[in-house]
Design an enzyme around this catalytic site. Structure first.
Site, PDB file in Angstrom:
ATOM      1  N   THR A  30       1.133  -0.707   0.086  1.00  0.00           N
ATOM      2  CA  THR A  30       0.347   0.254  -0.430  1.00  0.00           C
ATOM      3  C   THR A  30       0.468   1.263  -0.670  1.00  0.00           C
ATOM      4  O   THR A  30       0.066   2.333   0.057  1.00  0.00           O
ATOM      5  CB  THR A  30      -0.943   0.042   0.804  1.00  0.00           C
ATOM      6  OG1 THR A  30      -0.064   0.245   1.844  1.00  0.00           O
ATOM      7  CG2 THR A  30      -1.812  -1.199   1.298  1.00  0.00           C
ATOM      8  N   CYS A  34       2.476   3.024   9.308  1.00  0.00           N
ATOM      9  CA  CYS A  34       1.831   2.759  10.524  1.00  0.00           C
ATOM     10  C   CYS A  34       2.782   2.794  11.882  1.00  0.00           C
ATOM     11  O   CYS A  34       4.209   2.183  11.813  1.00  0.00           O
ATOM     12  CB  CYS A  34       1.235   1.880  10.954  1.00  0.00           C
ATOM     13  SG  CYS A  34      -0.036   2.024   9.078  1.00  0.00           S
ATOM     14  N   CYS A  38      -1.456   0.553  15.440  1.00  0.00           N
ATOM     15  CA  CYS A  38      -2.281   1.038  14.132  1.00  0.00           C
ATOM     16  C   CYS A  38      -3.840   0.059  14.102  1.00  0.00           C
ATOM     17  O   CYS A  38      -3.475  -1.157  14.509  1.00  0.00           O
ATOM     18  CB  CYS A  38      -1.608   0.596  13.251  1.00  0.00           C
ATOM     19  SG  CYS A  38      -2.920   1.258  11.496  1.00  0.00           S
ATOM     20  N   ARG A  63       4.201   6.607   2.804  1.00  0.00           N
ATOM     21  CA  ARG A  63       2.848   8.041   3.435  1.00  0.00           C
ATOM     22  C   ARG A  63       2.063   7.330   4.552  1.00  0.00           C
ATOM     23  O   ARG A  63       2.010   6.884   4.779  1.00  0.00           O
ATOM     24  CB  ARG A  63       1.509   8.629   2.527  1.00  0.00           C
ATOM     25  CG  ARG A  63       0.855   7.156   1.678  1.00  0.00           C
ATOM     26  CD  ARG A  63      -0.145   8.188   1.121  1.00  0.00           C
ATOM     27  NE  ARG A  63      -1.238   6.931   0.471  1.00  0.00           N
ATOM     28  CZ  ARG A  63      -2.120   6.742   1.182  1.00  0.00           C
ATOM     29  NH1 ARG A  63      -2.514   6.803   2.410  1.00  0.00           N
ATOM     30  NH2 ARG A  63      -3.240   5.632   0.468  1.00  0.00           N
ATOM     31  N   CYS A  65       0.182   7.188   7.076  1.00  0.00           N
ATOM     32  CA  CYS A  65      -1.581   5.958   8.085  1.00  0.00           C
ATOM     33  C   CYS A  65      -2.483   7.565   7.770  1.00  0.00           C
ATOM     34  O   CYS A  65      -2.610   8.172   9.144  1.00  0.00           O
ATOM     35  CB  CYS A  65      -1.958   5.098   8.325  1.00  0.00           C
ATOM     36  SG  CYS A  65      -2.821   3.797   8.746  1.00  0.00           S
ATOM     37  N   CYS A  68      -4.803   5.966  12.448  1.00  0.00           N
ATOM     38  CA  CYS A  68      -3.300   5.570  13.204  1.00  0.00           C
ATOM     39  C   CYS A  68      -2.554   6.937  13.600  1.00  0.00           C
ATOM     40  O   CYS A  68      -2.107   7.323  14.497  1.00  0.00           O
ATOM     41  CB  CYS A  68      -2.483   4.637  13.026  1.00  0.00           C
ATOM     42  SG  CYS A  68      -1.154   4.338  11.572  1.00  0.00           S
ATOM     43  N   ASP A 440      19.739  14.353  49.612  1.00  0.00           N
ATOM     44  CA  ASP A 440      17.961  14.847  49.707  1.00  0.00           C
ATOM     45  C   ASP A 440      17.334  13.996  50.879  1.00  0.00           C
ATOM     46  O   ASP A 440      17.570  13.440  51.081  1.00  0.00           O
ATOM     47  CB  ASP A 440      17.752  15.543  48.255  1.00  0.00           C
ATOM     48  CG  ASP A 440      16.629  15.980  48.698  1.00  0.00           C
ATOM     49  OD1 ASP A 440      16.263  16.921  48.559  1.00  0.00           O
ATOM     50  OD2 ASP A 440      15.136  14.721  49.168  1.00  0.00           O
TER      51      ASP A 440
END
Length: 490
Positions: A30, A34, A38, A63, A65, A68, A440
């Site tokens: 695709t 992601c 996702c 590119r 998603c 998500c 401390d």
């Protein structure tokens, strides 16, 4: 992490949100990348490939998603836990240094050549400084597109793009949508209205997150006029590069709600970076707590309220000044001293939504203060004025990219800086996750109650097993005392 294919596949198939930001899954069929968690059906194993950064995914032609939104994952916790050149470079890029000063400016700050920095980042992150900065600009642009009504040309330049064309091309390449389409999608989704000029966004983090010590500490030590707790939110003023801002941060079960009012939208990237740093939102609490639970005397505290973060600061110089004002006095007295300094030297601001009145004065504004007018012992006046002078002339730098050990040595050389002051600055201003405060008083009392060694030397030896997370151990040990820093204000 991303080179361990078997482990990455298991994380993706189980939708394990703990690994969001550690690596990114790119799907070969695709051409989408992601986050591991996702919600979509995981792709076939043979179609997965893994990258260490969103920038590397984008550089490889994938590119983001739309479901998500991997570009909004928490940042890698490596850049908080490490002090090497790559980690310091990532913190500087996150603060927008490449956009302002270019790669040569980034390299100069780190003491390396531009080619060396490029090579180191490519080796670890699969992308160079320009690609990493481009990915950050795209995320900033998306926030401005979706949460403001600014014209697209103003969005482009506020996000750091040099031209409208580059802005349009980058948004399309990263999100597969034109800027106008992104705004249309955001307008259609139901969101609570915000006041004009206010940018509302969510700051993600890795669960668990315990807000009690984080927001309790910030509220209990808040400097009047600069910080306040109001209506369930920690609010404060911010001194930024192009102007100033006011931020309100509200804890929620799965995110921190952030409302920003900026005098110049070009400061958005820096403001978000400062807020994430302040709240230690890129930490990996599971890894931290697992290491601390190795100690059987510390483990019950960790298991009782896991996910404690180290409350930091939005400005290292500010915190150093406040640390000196707080030497050997109560929290209330430290707040009073700081408030007087702010009223006398801070820049006034307008806050229509609350009671914030000033920016905390920077070292240049404090350089001319009259030490005789400070209601402090003479030795502490000397400590303060010497510190301010070193910060103002640049001989001492306390930024997120500062070398931790070098800063410790420089602070120790100043008059009035003992181990406690140096380590608390290392912990909260520099972000060293292994800073430790064995002297401390609260830590020593907690050690006695838990059956841990209470002398500084013996406790330091015992704490070797907690490394590199001793600053987080401090947060758990402080909970033994019933102090306001451990509780959300009512």
């Amino acid at each position: 992490m991303y080179t361990d294919t078997e482990r990455c596949v298991r994380a993706v198939q189980s939708k394990d949100a703990r690994f969001d930001g550690w690596f990114f899954t790119a799907v070969l069929t695709t051409r989408i990348y992601c986050r591991p968690s996702c919600p979509a059906v995981p792709p076939k194993v043979e179609n997965m490939t893994f990258y260490p950064s969103a920038a590397a995914c984008q550089q490889a032609g994938f590119r983001a998603c739309k479901r998500c939104r991997p570009d909004t994952s928490p940042g890698s916790p490596e850049w908080n836990a490490r002090a090497d050149s790559v980690a310091r470079a990532m913190r500087l890029i996150r603060d927008g240094v490449v956009d302002r000063e270019g790669v040569p400016g980034l390299a100069a700050r780190l003491g390396y050549s531009a080619r060396q920095i490029e090579r180191q980042l490519l080796a670890e992150l699969g992308a160079g400084p320009l690609a990493l900065a481009r990915a950050q600009r795209a995320q900033t642009a998306r926030l401005l597109i979706e949460t403001t009504g600014l014209p697209m040309a103003e969005v482009a330049f506020a996000a750091g793009f040099s031209s409208i064309r580059t802005f349009n091309d980058t948004v399309r390449a990263v999100f597969a949508l034109a800027p106008g389409e992104l705004r249309s999608r955001a307008t259609r989704s139901a969101k609570p209205p915000v006041a004009p000029g206010v940018i509302a966004l969510r700051l993600p983090y890795r669960a668990p997150l315990n807000p009690s010590n984080l927001f309790g500490h910030l509220a209990a030590t808040a400097v009047p006029g600069v910080e306040e707790w109001r209506d369930g939110a920690y609010r404060r003023t911010l001194s930024l590069r192009h102007g100033h801002g006011i931020v309100a941060l509200t804890p929620h079960p799965d995110h921190i709600a952030c409302r920003l009012s900026l005098t110049d939208p070009r400061d958005l990237t820096l403001a978000i970076s400062r807020c994430r740093w302040l709240l230690d939102l890129d930490a990996d609490p599971v890894a931290v707590d697992e290491q601390l639970c190795v100690d059987p005397l510390l483990a019950p505290l960790v298991r009782k309220e896991p996910g404690r973060r180290v409350p930091r600061t939005v400005d290292g110089a500010e915190f150093a000044v406040r640390a000196v004002l707080g030497q050997q006095v109560s929290t209330a007295a430290a707040r009073t001293h700081a408030a007087r300094l702010v009223a006398a030297h801070g820049l006034p601001v307008d806050d229509p939504e609350g009671g914030l009145t000033h920016l905390f004065p920077d070292p240049g504004e404090l350089a001319g203060l009259d030490p005789e007018r400070l209601a402090l012992p003479r030795s502490r006046r000397t400590t303060l004025t010497t510190l301010v002078g070193a910060l103002a002339d640049g001989s001492l730098r306390l930024g997120t990219d500062t070398d931790w050990e070098q800063a410790r040595a420089e602070l120790t050389a100043l008059p009035g800086f003992g181990p406690w002051t140096v380590e608390v600055i290392a912990m909260r201003a520099l972000g060293d996750p292994d800073a430790f405060l064995p002297t401390d008083l609260g830590i020593r009392r907690a050690a006695e109650q838990l059956g841990l060694p209470s002398t500084p030397a013996a406790l330091t030896a015992r704490a070797a097993a907690w490394r590199p997370w001793r600053a987080y151990a401090v947060q758990y040990l402080w909970t033994v005392d019933n102090h306001p820093i451990n509780h959300l204000p009512t």
